[in-house]
Scaffold this motif. Structure first.
Motif, short mmCIF file in Angstrom:
data_model
loop_
_atom_site.label_atom_id
_atom_site.label_comp_id
_atom_site.label_asym_id
_atom_site.label_seq_id
_atom_site.Cartn_x
_atom_site.Cartn_y
_atom_site.Cartn_z
N UNK A 54 0.80 -1.23 0.00
CA UNK A 54 0.00 0.00 0.00
C UNK A 54 0.82 1.28 0.00
N UNK A 55 2.14 1.17 -0.10
CA UNK A 55 3.00 2.35 0.08
C UNK A 55 2.64 3.49 -0.87
N UNK A 56 2.27 3.20 -2.08
CA UNK A 56 1.94 4.25 -3.04
C UNK A 56 0.50 4.76 -2.87
N UNK A 57 -0.37 3.93 -2.32
CA UNK A 57 -1.79 4.27 -2.23
C UNK A 57 -2.17 4.92 -0.91
N UNK A 58 -1.44 4.59 0.16
CA UNK A 58 -1.80 5.08 1.49
C UNK A 58 -1.32 6.52 1.67
N UNK A 59 -2.21 7.40 1.95
CA UNK A 59 -1.91 8.82 2.13
C UNK A 59 -1.67 9.11 3.61
N UNK A 60 -0.87 10.14 3.90
CA UNK A 60 -0.60 10.50 5.30
C UNK A 60 -1.87 10.78 6.12
N UNK A 61 -2.90 11.33 5.48
CA UNK A 61 -4.11 11.64 6.25
C UNK A 61 -4.85 10.37 6.71
N UNK A 62 -4.44 9.19 6.22
CA UNK A 62 -5.03 7.93 6.67
C UNK A 62 -4.39 7.41 7.95
N UNK A 63 -3.24 7.96 8.34
CA UNK A 63 -2.51 7.47 9.51
C UNK A 63 -3.34 7.56 10.80
N UNK A 64 -4.03 8.68 11.09
CA UNK A 64 -4.84 8.70 12.31
C UNK A 64 -5.90 7.59 12.36
N UNK A 65 -6.45 7.23 11.21
CA UNK A 65 -7.43 6.13 11.18
C UNK A 65 -6.75 4.80 11.51
N UNK A 66 -5.53 4.60 11.03
CA UNK A 66 -4.78 3.38 11.37
C UNK A 66 -4.44 3.35 12.86
N UNK A 67 -4.05 4.50 13.40
CA UNK A 67 -3.75 4.59 14.84
C UNK A 67 -5.00 4.25 15.65
N UNK A 68 -6.11 4.83 15.27
CA UNK A 68 -7.37 4.57 15.97
C UNK A 68 -7.78 3.11 15.81
N UNK A 69 -7.57 2.54 14.62
CA UNK A 69 -7.87 1.13 14.40
C UNK A 69 -7.05 0.22 15.30
N UNK A 70 -5.77 0.56 15.47
CA UNK A 70 -4.91 -0.22 16.36
C UNK A 70 -5.43 -0.13 17.80
N UNK A 71 -5.87 1.06 18.20
CA UNK A 71 -6.40 1.24 19.55
C UNK A 71 -7.69 0.46 19.74
N UNK A 72 -8.56 0.52 18.75
CA UNK A 72 -9.84 -0.19 18.85
C UNK A 72 -9.61 -1.70 18.90
N UNK A 73 -8.60 -2.19 18.18
CA UNK A 73 -8.33 -3.63 18.23
C UNK A 73 -7.92 -4.07 19.64
N UNK A 74 -7.34 -3.16 20.41
CA UNK A 74 -7.00 -3.50 21.79
C UNK A 74 -8.26 -3.63 22.65
#
Length: 188
Positions: A54-74
């Motif tokens: 996903x390196x070319x497709x993933x935009x920096x503005x998606x990072x907070x969603x990934x961070x939140x997803x990691x938190x929710x998985x906990x």
């Protein structure tokens, strides 16, 4: 952030919970802990592979969603430990949540390091990356120290650190949205 609140929780909490709180015999607990380590490691590897894909497709503005997803998985681990009465089901949901968290956190850590390298002037890359890595590496023992004390003091309420970590990291994900939108603009 990830090393302080999430990885440290997995490193300290999972062995304590599996061997001391789920009620398995010592042989079963050791075997299940080994399986849990395999699932958790697989999550990290999957995150690295996804980062490459996903390196070319993933935009920096998606990072907070990934961070939140990691938190929710906990939260899966916390919910499993609080509400599931069958130890095997609690163990299974706990390791799925931890594996998912490490997959997402590996994905966003790799992406963040890429953005730091892209945005840093060439003559400063070595210095900046070494500082970032130093801060990340120093967060693990601090988090381990904190969670060691927490798990010693909380008794049977082992789900509480999962909820606390999820709330803190979700807050970080929400608060960093503006930063990553700005990074996205600079990279465009």
């Amino acid at each position: 952030m990830q090393n302080l609140f999430l990885s440290s929780l997995v490193l300290i909490g999972v062995p304590v919970i599996i061997t001391q709180h789920l009620g398995f015999s010592i042989n079963t607990a050791n075997r299940l802990y080994g399986y849990a380590q395999g699932v958790i490691a697989s999550g990290s590897i999957a995150g690295g592979l996804l980062a490459g894909i996903l390196s070319k497709k993933l935009k920096p503005k998606a990072i907070p969603a990934l961070i939140t997803g990691a938190a929710v998985s906990m939260l899966l681990g916390g919910i499993a430990l609080q509400f599931l009465r069958t130890p095997v089901k609690a163990w299974l949901l706990l390791i799925i949540g931890c594996g998912l968290m490490l997959m997402l956190s590996s994905l966003f850590q790799i992406q963040i390091m890429s953005y730091v390298q892209i945005l840093t002037p060439n003559d400063m890359i070595g210095k900046v990356i070494s500082c970032v890595i130093c801060v990340c590496m120093c967060a693990n023992p601090v988090g381990g120290f904190i969670y060691g004390i927490v798990f010693e003091k909380i008794g049977d309420r082992v789900y509480l650190p999962f909820y606390a970590a999820a709330v803190i990291v979700t807050g970080i994900g929400v608060l960093t949205r503006g930063i990553f939108r700005e990074v996205d603009r600079k990279m465009a």
